[in-house]
Design a protein around this motif. Structure first.
Motif, mmCIF file in Angstrom:
data_model
loop_
_atom_site.group_PDB
_atom_site.id
_atom_site.type_symbol
_atom_site.label_atom_id
_atom_site.label_comp_id
_atom_site.label_asym_id
_atom_site.label_seq_id
_atom_site.Cartn_x
_atom_site.Cartn_y
_atom_site.Cartn_z
ATOM 1 N N LEU A 178 -4.027 -0.665 -4.170
ATOM 2 C CA LEU A 178 -3.076 -1.041 -3.136
ATOM 3 C C LEU A 178 -2.434 -2.395 -3.374
ATOM 4 O O LEU A 178 -1.462 -2.742 -2.698
ATOM 5 N N THR A 179 -2.956 -3.162 -4.323
ATOM 6 C CA THR A 179 -2.357 -4.461 -4.646
ATOM 7 C C THR A 179 -1.674 -4.445 -6.013
ATOM 8 O O THR A 179 -1.419 -5.502 -6.593
ATOM 9 N N ARG A 180 -1.360 -3.267 -6.511
ATOM 10 C CA ARG A 180 -0.765 -3.145 -7.844
ATOM 11 C C ARG A 180 0.508 -3.985 -7.952
ATOM 12 O O ARG A 180 1.443 -3.824 -7.157
ATOM 13 N N PRO A 181 0.596 -4.867 -8.941
ATOM 14 C CA PRO A 181 1.806 -5.696 -9.099
ATOM 15 C C PRO A 181 2.911 -4.947 -9.846
ATOM 16 O O PRO A 181 2.648 -4.002 -10.604
ATOM 17 N N GLY A 182 4.142 -5.372 -9.635
ATOM 18 C CA GLY A 182 5.267 -4.816 -10.392
ATOM 19 C C GLY A 182 5.400 -3.319 -10.260
ATOM 20 O O GLY A 182 5.698 -2.624 -11.234
ATOM 21 N N ALA A 218 5.940 5.653 7.273
ATOM 22 C CA ALA A 218 4.611 5.711 6.659
ATOM 23 C C ALA A 218 3.825 4.435 6.934
ATOM 24 O O ALA A 218 2.617 4.484 7.214
ATOM 25 N N GLU A 219 4.488 3.279 6.844
ATOM 26 C CA GLU A 219 3.809 2.016 7.133
ATOM 27 C C GLU A 219 3.214 2.032 8.539
ATOM 28 O O GLU A 219 2.041 1.683 8.747
ATOM 29 N N VAL A 220 4.027 2.437 9.504
ATOM 30 C CA VAL A 220 3.577 2.419 10.896
ATOM 31 C C VAL A 220 2.489 3.469 11.129
ATOM 32 O O VAL A 220 1.453 3.189 11.746
ATOM 33 N N ALA A 221 2.707 4.697 10.622
ATOM 34 C CA ALA A 221 1.746 5.774 10.864
ATOM 35 C C ALA A 221 0.395 5.489 10.217
ATOM 36 O O ALA A 221 -0.657 5.586 10.860
ATOM 37 N N ILE A 222 0.414 5.124 8.934
ATOM 38 C CA ILE A 222 -0.843 4.882 8.216
ATOM 39 C C ILE A 222 -1.528 3.636 8.761
ATOM 40 O O ILE A 222 -2.752 3.623 8.974
ATOM 41 N N GLY A 223 -0.758 2.583 9.002
ATOM 42 C CA GLY A 223 -1.340 1.374 9.563
ATOM 43 C C GLY A 223 -2.003 1.621 10.901
ATOM 44 O O GLY A 223 -3.087 1.085 11.190
ATOM 45 N N THR A 224 -1.389 2.451 11.737
ATOM 46 C CA THR A 224 -1.945 2.766 13.054
ATOM 47 C C THR A 224 -3.216 3.591 12.934
ATOM 48 O O THR A 224 -4.222 3.332 13.627
ATOM 49 N N LEU A 225 -3.219 4.588 12.067
ATOM 50 C CA LEU A 225 -4.421 5.415 11.876
ATOM 51 C C LEU A 225 -5.589 4.567 11.388
ATOM 52 O O LEU A 225 -6.720 4.701 11.882
ATOM 53 N N ALA A 243 0.828 -1.205 0.000
ATOM 54 C CA ALA A 243 0.000 0.000 0.000
ATOM 55 C C ALA A 243 0.864 1.257 0.000
ATOM 56 O O ALA A 243 0.587 2.210 -0.740
ATOM 57 N N VAL A 244 1.905 1.284 0.822
ATOM 58 C CA VAL A 244 2.758 2.473 0.892
ATOM 59 C C VAL A 244 3.479 2.700 -0.431
ATOM 60 O O VAL A 244 3.631 3.848 -0.883
#
Length: 415
Positions: free
Chosen positions: A348-352, A375-382, A291-292
């Motif tokens: 969010l699942t775009r390949p390649g 970004a992974e941690v911040a967005i995932g937490t929100l 996703a990020v």
């Protein structure tokens, strides 16, 4: 560095743009709100475009990717200063800043760049970055707790996206938490370089004095932080001078600040505007890594980077001459339909997904993995903690007037 941008912006209008002035369209209010239709037009009509000011704009993925790895397009500070000066800009601020900063990875070409990059890589390892995950999670949880306790609304930029990278820097470099307010003040003053030269220079001098003290203490009492690691590298390899050590610390500390802020803010807004993708991430939190990457591609924080032609080079059938400036539009390349299927769709699942959001080639962003992790941690937490997160009613979004960076001034949210 926005000397050229300011001049173009003064000439831009909201009305129709003449064919020869495609670059000026990027400085209009419409492009500030959404530059991607303008990038699409440039890719169609003039993908290797020379502005009326004499600056080249590259917008196709293939051209940008190639240019990022072409050593004939230079990042050298002296070439850059001369190129901007040839356009009639006042280069006093830029020259003073780069002279004080010294020779660092971000303003040198090989072989100096390769040497400095290699030495920094030995200290700033993937293992060291990943080891910060738990600490970043604690910081994000604290920031979200404080925002929620303050009331039913928050400005995400002020509450989370802006303080997060500075707090992480303190952990990574072993900067005492009590020094954070002063470091933030210096950072704000750096941003006033083109507005108040004396104030900015004074802040840079104070910050360098502070870093010199930290380096001295780490030599005497090494710790498990990045400054200690760089000091150890220098002790083992005397090719890193004291001046280069100081400048490397300066660049590594400051470089990831704005990029992370932009990435968290832009990504959160993109998810809120695409509720199907937000729901998908809520249902499958393991998607956060891909996703990020997709969010970075979709609304790239660093819209463009600047190079100067060191040797005549042909790109897309056009000859770029020595001494000319080139803007490599990463954001336009990341929406190129020749490289990405249905590029204006957030998936969010775009390949390649080989986006160019953190650059490519020898100058690939050293802090990219750290920005991505934050970004992974911040967005995932929100997404996990605030299931009813939405834009505040009547929120008017204001984007900073800099076509090289895409950042919201504020992002008012309800939860």
């Amino acid at each position: 560095m926005t000397t050229t941008d300011t001049r173009d912006g003064a000439r831009g209008t909201a009305g129709p743009v003449r064919p020869g002035d495609l670059a000026l369209a990027l400085h209009t209010p419409e492009a500030r709100r959404d530059p991607y239709p303008f990038y699409a037009r440039m890719r169609r009509e003039s993908p290797v475009h020379r502005s009326t000011q004499g600056i080249w704009y590259l917008t196709r993925y293939a051209d940008v990717e190639t240019a990022l790895g072409d050593l004939r397009l230079s990042n050298d500070r002296d070439r850059m200063t001369r190129a901007y000066g040839a356009l009639g800009g006042d280069m006093k601020a830029f020259s003073r800043f780069t002279d004080r900063l010294g020779r660092v990875m971000t303003n040198t070409d090989p072989p100096d760049h390769a040497r400095l990059r290699k030495l920094a890589n030995r200290a700033f390892t993937a293992r060291r970055v990943e080891a910060l995950r738990d600490g970043i999670q604690r910081i994000v949880d604290r920031l979200v707790d404080e925002a929620v306790a303050a009331g039913p609304t928050m400005d995400l930029i002020e509450a989370v996206a802006s303080p997060l990278p500075m707090s992480v820097v303190c952990e990574l470099f072993g900067i005492p938490h009590e020094d954070l307010p002063q470091v933030k003040t210096w950072f704000r003053r750096f941003g006033r370089l083109t507005e108040d030269i004396e104030e900015s220079e004074a802040a840079i001098g104070q910050y360098e004095e502070y870093l010199t003290g930290l380096i001295s203490r780490r030599r005497a009492e090494p710790g498990d932080d990045l400054i200690s690691a760089l000091v150890t590298v220098q002790a083992r390899d005397d090719r890193l001078t004291d001046s280069e050590l100081l400048s490397t610390c300066f660049v590594l500390i400051t470089a990831g600040d704005e990029t992370t802020t932009h990435l968290v803010g832009n990504s959160t807004l993109a998810l809120l505007r695409h509720p199907d993708q937000l729901a998908r991430l809520r249902e499958d939190p393991a998607l956060i890594r891909t996703a990020v990457d997709e969010l970075t591609r979709y609304d790239t924080p660093t819209q463009a980077i600047v190079r100067v032609v060191a040797e005549d080079v042909e790109i897309g059938g056009q000859t770029l001459r020595e001494g000319e400036l080139v803007y490599l539009f990463l954001a336009a390349a990341n929406r190129d339909p020749e490289r990405f299927e249905d590029p204006d769709r957030l998936d969010l699942t775009r390949p390649g997904n080989r986006h160019l959001g953190f650059g490519n080639g020898p100058h690939f962003c050293l802090g990219g993995p750290l920005a991505r992790l934050q970004a992974e941690v911040a967005i995932g937490t929100l997404v996990r903690r605030l299931p009813h997160l939405r834009l505040a009613d009547g929120a008017a979004l204001d984007w900073r007037p800099n076509p090289l960076q895409r950042r919201l001034s504020a992002l008012p949210l309800c939860y």
